[in-house]
Write a protein that holds these residues in place. Structure first.
Motif, PDB file in Angstrom:
ATOM      1  N   TYR A   1      43.011  43.278  57.548  1.00 46.90           N
ATOM      2  CA  TYR A   1      42.759  43.479  56.116  1.00 46.90           C
ATOM      3  C   TYR A   1      43.629  42.524  55.304  1.00 46.90           C
TER       4      TYR A   1
ATOM      5  N   ALA B   1      38.430  26.118  30.588  1.00 42.85           N
ATOM      6  CA  ALA B   1      38.676  24.717  30.933  1.00 42.85           C
ATOM      7  C   ALA B   1      37.649  23.812  30.259  1.00 42.85           C
TER       8      ALA B   1
ATOM      9  N   GLY C   1      34.382  53.925  45.665  1.00 41.66           N
ATOM     10  CA  GLY C   1      35.513  54.193  46.547  1.00 41.66           C
ATOM     11  C   GLY C   1      36.285  52.973  46.969  1.00 41.66           C
ATOM     12  N   ASN C   2      35.677  51.788  46.823  1.00 39.36           N
ATOM     13  CA  ASN C   2      36.310  50.597  47.371  1.00 39.36           C
ATOM     14  C   ASN C   2      37.181  49.908  46.334  1.00 39.36           C
TER      15      ASN C   2
ATOM     16  N   ILE D   1      37.993  42.478  43.315  1.00 33.08           N
ATOM     17  CA  ILE D   1      37.298  41.202  43.481  1.00 33.08           C
ATOM     18  C   ILE D   1      36.378  40.942  42.296  1.00 33.08           C
TER      19      ILE D   1
ATOM     20  N   GLN E   1      30.207  39.413  33.630  1.00 32.66           N
ATOM     21  CA  GLN E   1      31.139  39.677  34.727  1.00 32.66           C
ATOM     22  C   GLN E   1      32.299  40.538  34.269  1.00 32.66           C
TER      23      GLN E   1
ATOM     24  N   GLU F   1      38.316  31.465  33.286  1.00 34.11           N
ATOM     25  CA  GLU F   1      39.153  30.264  33.381  1.00 34.11           C
ATOM     26  C   GLU F   1      38.294  29.010  33.321  1.00 34.11           C
ATOM     27  N   LEU F   2      37.129  29.068  33.982  1.00 35.02           N
ATOM     28  CA  LEU F   2      36.238  27.907  33.996  1.00 35.02           C
ATOM     29  C   LEU F   2      35.743  27.599  32.591  1.00 35.02           C
TER      30      LEU F   2
ATOM     31  N   MET G   1      34.691  34.771  48.545  1.00 32.25           N
ATOM     32  CA  MET G   1      35.173  36.093  48.130  1.00 32.25           C
ATOM     33  C   MET G   1      34.299  37.193  48.716  1.00 32.25           C
TER      34      MET G   1
ATOM     35  N   LYS H   1      37.747  36.831  36.010  1.00 33.66           N
ATOM     36  CA  LYS H   1      38.881  36.014  35.570  1.00 33.66           C
ATOM     37  C   LYS H   1      38.631  34.541  35.844  1.00 33.66           C
ATOM     38  N   LEU H   2      38.110  34.253  37.052  1.00 29.95           N
ATOM     39  CA  LEU H   2      37.845  32.858  37.418  1.00 29.95           C
ATOM     40  C   LEU H   2      36.775  32.246  36.520  1.00 29.95           C
ATOM     41  N   SER H   3      35.725  33.006  36.241  1.00 31.24           N
ATOM     42  CA  SER H   3      34.663  32.493  35.376  1.00 31.24           C
ATOM     43  C   SER H   3      35.217  32.219  33.984  1.00 31.24           C
TER      44      SER H   3
ATOM     45  N   HIS I   1      39.073  47.273  46.796  1.00 31.58           N
ATOM     46  CA  HIS I   1      39.038  45.811  46.823  1.00 31.58           C
ATOM     47  C   HIS I   1      37.795  45.251  46.136  1.00 31.58           C
ATOM     48  N   GLU I   2      36.683  46.005  46.199  1.00 31.55           N
ATOM     49  CA  GLU I   2      35.474  45.525  45.521  1.00 31.55           C
ATOM     50  C   GLU I   2      35.735  45.415  44.017  1.00 31.55           C
TER      51      GLU I   2
ATOM     52  N   PHE J   1      32.451  31.811  44.941  1.00 31.63           N
ATOM     53  CA  PHE J   1      32.415  33.268  45.049  1.00 31.63           C
ATOM     54  C   PHE J   1      31.940  33.719  46.422  1.00 31.63           C
TER      55      PHE J   1
ATOM     56  N   GLN K   1      26.658  30.292  29.998  1.00 28.23           N
ATOM     57  CA  GLN K   1      27.907  30.509  30.736  1.00 28.23           C
ATOM     58  C   GLN K   1      28.710  31.631  30.100  1.00 28.23           C
TER      59      GLN K   1
ATOM     60  N   GLU L   1      38.554  39.682  39.652  1.00 24.80           N
ATOM     61  CA  GLU L   1      38.982  38.312  39.924  1.00 24.80           C
ATOM     62  C   GLU L   1      37.867  37.322  39.608  1.00 24.80           C
ATOM     63  N   LYS L   2      36.637  37.716  39.950  1.00 33.22           N
ATOM     64  CA  LYS L   2      35.488  36.849  39.660  1.00 33.22           C
ATOM     65  C   LYS L   2      35.366  36.635  38.160  1.00 33.22           C
TER      66      LYS L   2
ATOM     67  N   LEU M   1      40.484  23.852  38.590  1.00 29.63           N
ATOM     68  CA  LEU M   1      40.370  23.951  37.129  1.00 29.63           C
ATOM     69  C   LEU M   1      41.499  23.229  36.425  1.00 29.63           C
TER      70      LEU M   1
END
Lengths: 143, 100
Positions: A123, B83, B62-63, B69, B45, B79-80, A7, B75-77, B65-66, A4, B38, B72-73, A141
């Motif tokens: 960007y 798995a 306002g952001n 992200i 998250q 996925e982990l 990121m 989603k990744l967690s 991308h934040e 992370f 976990q 996405e974090k 994974l």
């Protein structure tokens, strides 16, 4: 988690590039402003970026001791361009001086466009880096 | 020596069962606790992502991308943890298929 951190770095890059875009937009919008808040013509704003200092949290301090850098980037300050204003002869203008010259902002639209394109491309590059990190994590994974 | 050997053998077997009994709850609780922690992290998250989306919709954040992200974090967690779940289930099924 460790992956992370990439990121977060990319996120800081995106935030700063977005800020540069905002500044360019502000400069373009005020390209012919003769009355700014501080009086006189508007002055071009420039963004100064700097490496973000580590937060004094345990994890970040530990990472710094291990030689890892995951702080990212941040806006250090916004500076006004001190170059002289553009003088245009417009005798009828309310802001004209005794000789009939109006002081317009020192903004070069072409230069602003270049900064704009650069900000957009950077960007995108940050998004690319973030996606690469995500792909790596997803590949891991699949082991 | 032989008698001692038998004694030792009989002495080994009884502690072996309490040993496994003692180890089993410890190991089980260890993995349980880890899995639970976990799962809680993943849940947090996902909740953070959801609240960020809400903030974006209400104009508080306002952001863009934040928000993406944080999603996405999450989603990744997820996925982990998926798995890990697949791996342990696979191991269990492998054990069930074992011929005795």
């Amino acid at each position: 988690m460790d992956y992370f951190s990439a990121m977060d770095i990319s996120a800081s890059g995106m935030t700063t590039q977005r800020f540069r875009l905002d500044t360019v937009a502000l400069n373009m919008a005020n390209a012919s402003t003769t009355r700014s808040i501080n009086g006189g013509p508007y002055r071009r704003q420039q963004v100064i970026l700097g490496e973000r200092a580590m937060q004094p949290t345990f994890n970040q301090m530990l990472a710094r001791e291990q030689g890892l850098r995951y702080a990212g980037v941040e806006v250090v300050q916004i500076q006004e361009d001190d170059s002289p204003p553009r003088l245009v002869l417009e005798p009828g203008h309310p802001d004209a001086d005794a000789r009939g010259f109006v002081r317009y902002p020192n903004i070069n639209p072409v230069g602003e466009m270049v900064i704009l394109l650069e900000a957009v491309r950077l960007y995108e590059a940050n998004v690319r880096a973030l996606n690469a990190g995500k792909e790596m994590a997803l590949r891991a994974l699949q082991i | 020596m032989a008698i001692e050997g038998i004694g030792a053998a009989s002495a080994i077997t009884p502690p072996a069962i309490p040993g496994t009994q003692a180890a089993q709850p410890a190991a089980g609780s260890g993995f349980d606790m880890w899995l639970q922690a976990q799962l809680n992290t993943v849940n947090d998250q996902i909740m953070t992502g959801e609240s960020n989306v809400r903030k974006l919709a209400t104009g508080e954040e306002g952001n863009l991308h934040e928000v993406m992200i944080s999603l996405e974090k999450a989603k990744l967690s997820f996925e982990l943890i998926l798995a890990v779940r697949n791996k342990s289930l696979e191991a269990y099924q492998e054990m069930m298929r074992m011929q005795i």
